[in-house]
Design an enzyme around this catalytic site. Structure first.
Site, PDB file in Angstrom:
ATOM      1  N   HIS A 118       0.940  -1.094  -0.042  1.00  0.00           N
ATOM      2  CA  HIS A 118      -0.219  -0.033   0.103  1.00  0.00           C
ATOM      3  C   HIS A 118       0.964   1.079   0.043  1.00  0.00           C
ATOM      4  O   HIS A 118       0.664   2.170  -0.933  1.00  0.00           O
ATOM      5  CB  HIS A 118      -0.935   0.087   1.272  1.00  0.00           C
ATOM      6  CG  HIS A 118      -1.624   1.368   1.571  1.00  0.00           C
ATOM      7  ND1 HIS A 118      -2.977   1.577   0.943  1.00  0.00           N
ATOM      8  CD2 HIS A 118      -1.177   2.467   2.123  1.00  0.00           C
ATOM      9  CE1 HIS A 118      -3.348   2.739   1.541  1.00  0.00           C
ATOM     10  NE2 HIS A 118      -2.119   3.262   1.979  1.00  0.00           N
ATOM     11  N   GLU A 119       1.945   1.402   0.960  1.00  0.00           N
ATOM     12  CA  GLU A 119       2.759   2.354   0.753  1.00  0.00           C
ATOM     13  C   GLU A 119       3.678   2.570  -0.597  1.00  0.00           C
ATOM     14  O   GLU A 119       3.555   3.770  -0.875  1.00  0.00           O
ATOM     15  CB  GLU A 119       3.808   2.242   2.104  1.00  0.00           C
ATOM     16  CG  GLU A 119       3.108   2.333   3.552  1.00  0.00           C
ATOM     17  CD  GLU A 119       2.474   3.619   3.936  1.00  0.00           C
ATOM     18  OE1 GLU A 119       2.952   4.473   3.242  1.00  0.00           O
ATOM     19  OE2 GLU A 119       1.355   3.453   4.362  1.00  0.00           O
TER      20      GLU A 119
ATOM     21  N   HIS B 144       1.340   4.524  -2.960  1.00  0.00           N
ATOM     22  CA  HIS B 144       1.659   5.878  -2.979  1.00  0.00           C
ATOM     23  C   HIS B 144       2.819   6.340  -3.417  1.00  0.00           C
ATOM     24  O   HIS B 144       2.516   7.277  -4.326  1.00  0.00           O
ATOM     25  CB  HIS B 144       1.797   6.318  -1.244  1.00  0.00           C
ATOM     26  CG  HIS B 144       0.485   6.186  -0.476  1.00  0.00           C
ATOM     27  ND1 HIS B 144      -0.621   6.856  -0.915  1.00  0.00           N
ATOM     28  CD2 HIS B 144       0.214   5.850   0.686  1.00  0.00           C
ATOM     29  CE1 HIS B 144      -1.744   6.677   0.150  1.00  0.00           C
ATOM     30  NE2 HIS B 144      -1.399   6.068   0.835  1.00  0.00           N
TER      31      HIS B 144
ATOM     32  N   GLU C 290      -5.653   7.170  -1.109  1.00  0.00           N
ATOM     33  CA  GLU C 290      -5.819   5.764  -0.284  1.00  0.00           C
ATOM     34  C   GLU C 290      -6.530   4.877  -1.205  1.00  0.00           C
ATOM     35  O   GLU C 290      -5.795   3.637  -1.047  1.00  0.00           O
ATOM     36  CB  GLU C 290      -6.456   6.022   0.986  1.00  0.00           C
ATOM     37  CG  GLU C 290      -5.781   7.133   2.160  1.00  0.00           C
ATOM     38  CD  GLU C 290      -4.439   6.536   2.492  1.00  0.00           C
ATOM     39  OE1 GLU C 290      -4.156   5.392   2.516  1.00  0.00           O
ATOM     40  OE2 GLU C 290      -3.712   7.520   2.410  1.00  0.00           O
TER      41      GLU C 290
ATOM     42  N   ASP D 179      -4.674   1.292  -2.211  1.00  0.00           N
ATOM     43  CA  ASP D 179      -5.118   0.144  -1.843  1.00  0.00           C
ATOM     44  C   ASP D 179      -5.352  -0.872  -3.130  1.00  0.00           C
ATOM     45  O   ASP D 179      -4.852  -1.964  -3.139  1.00  0.00           O
ATOM     46  CB  ASP D 179      -6.414   0.416  -1.395  1.00  0.00           C
ATOM     47  CG  ASP D 179      -6.406   0.576   0.235  1.00  0.00           C
ATOM     48  OD1 ASP D 179      -5.449   0.582   0.739  1.00  0.00           O
ATOM     49  OD2 ASP D 179      -7.723   0.865   0.685  1.00  0.00           O
TER      50      ASP D 179
END
Ligand SMILES: [Zn+2]
Length: 417
Positions: free
Chosen positions: A280-281, A284, A358, A362
């Site tokens: 997930h990070e 980003h 987000e 995801d």
């Protein structure tokens, strides 16, 4: 614009914003309390009623503190501006340094910061040692708190004072177009902070040790290779020294990128879940969210500095906010105090933008790792952080940088099913 008109506008926006925030808080409080007796159906398997009720109580306790914080803050803004506090402080420093000098301006601005921190202190202490402690989150000892505060003060003095002085100096010497000069200085300063933070500043507060767990490393190295991501090291941070809340993040940029896990996170999640959180990070990062945010912030900063340069030329900006001294330091002080009063209407836009990011991160995690593992990691994190699963929808829309649990998980499951 006249002085009285600007005073009235300022007062009206301040009161209206505070009233609106109190009403939102009340809505949230009612919503959380109304849903306290039952775990939402989609979480009934993983979250016990006890954990759900703890999250509700924790949310309500923090809301209560937030309300006090809001009122203290509004009162402080009023005392400083229309109450004459800034004018008084300005005059007090005139007895020490020549009025309008660089030293006078720096001391004046720094003292506003120090007083603000002192006013926040009782609530910070209460939050840490009473509220967080009551719910089992606080791991901070009084000695550590004092050490942290001393280090923060020292850093603020070493870094903050020269920065304030430099900004004031640029504003005075660069003529009508100072706002460009200050903007370039601000950009340079931010890049410098990004560069030195992971290696010089963060280690003053926490210990970073290379991640050694073989099973974790296996998962993480495979993920990084799959995503084509090169980092300058995987580190574990001793977040548990201060709090039981967990997290994972990236720091640095270019070749100095580091991945940092809170030890609290590694202790509660399975390797596959850690992998999903990291994916997930990475999402980003791959979607350039940090860069986009920096670009937006820089553009906004330029606009704000231009606005300040325009406001400084108008007497009503000063007199309308309750001061008679009209100089650069005073303009800067008024701007920093008044800006948050007028900028609140933009916060829902920023929250919405962040929630969009987000969802994108995801989606990336479901593609590169496992959506299912991310769901189970998130549920554990909601449980362990006592985050409410039933926020008021409007409250969440305005404040939350992350989508509400149920919506976020529904999205993730839509992908994995
Ligand atoms: Zn995220």
């Amino acid at each position: 614009m006249t002085n009285t008109l600007f005073s009235s506008l300022f007062l009206a926006v301040l009161v209206a914003t505070a009233a609106f925030k109190l009403w939102l808080g009340y809505r949230h409080q009612t919503h959380v309390a109304d849903h306290r007796s039952e775990v939402p159906r989609e979480f009934a398997q993983q979250i016990t009623l006890g954990a759900h009720q703890k999250a509700a109580d924790y949310t309500l306790a923090r809301l209560g503190l937030g309300r006090i914080d809001l009122l203290i803050n509004a009162a402080w803004v009023l005392v400083l501006t229309l109450g004459g506090g800034l004018q008084w402080l300005h005059a007090a420093w005139t007895g020490v340094f020549a009025e309008g000098s660089l030293l006078h301006g720096t001391a004046f601005l720094a003292s506003i910061g120090v007083l603000g921190a002192l006013i926040d202190l009782p609530l910070t202490l209460y939050r840490t040692f009473v509220t967080e402690a009551r719910f089992g989150f606080n791991k901070m000892t009084p000695a550590l708190f004092v050490a942290d505060t001393a280090k923060t003060l020292a850093l603020a003095a070493i870094i903050g004072l020269p920065v304030i002085a430099a900004v004031l100096w640029l504003m005075v010497t660069m003529g009508a177009h100072w706002w460009w000069a200050v903007w370039l200085f601000w950009l340079g300063f931010n890049l410098l902070v990004l560069l030195v933070w992971p290696t010089f500043i963060a280690p003053l507060f926490n210990r970073f040790t290379p991640l050694e767990d073989e099973r974790m490393r296996g998962h993480i190295d495979a993920l990084l290779a799959r995503c084509g991501f090169r980092s300058n090291g995987l580190f574990v941070m001793d977040g548990s020294r201060r709090s039981a809340h967990g997290n994972a993040y990236f720091t640095g940029f270019g070749q100095s990128k580091r991945i940092v896990f809170f030890d609290t996170l590694l202790n509660t999640l399975e390797p596959i879940e850690v992998e999903a959180v990291l994916a997930h990070e990475l999402g980003h990062f791959k979607h350039r969210h940090v860069t986009k945010r920096l670009v937006l912030m820089s553009a906004m900063m330029l606009g704000l500095l231009w606005l300040l340069s325009a406001l400084m030329a108008t007497p009503w900006f000063f007199t309308g906010l309750g001061v008679t001294a009209q100089n650069t330091a005073m303009a800067l002080a008024l701007f920093m105090i008044a800006l948050p009063v007028f900028s609140f209407p933009f916060s829902p836009l920023m929250s919405a933008w962040s929630r969009k990011h987000e969802f994108e991160a995801d989606r990336y995690a479901t593609e590169q790792s496992s959506g299912e593992a991310l769901v189970s990691a998130l549920v554990k994190l909601y449980r362990d952080n006592a985050s409410t699963l039933t926020p008021d929808p409007l409250y969440s829309r305005i404040y939350d940088s992350h989508p509400p649990a149920s919506i976020r998980i529904a999205h993730l499951q839509g992908k994995t099913l």
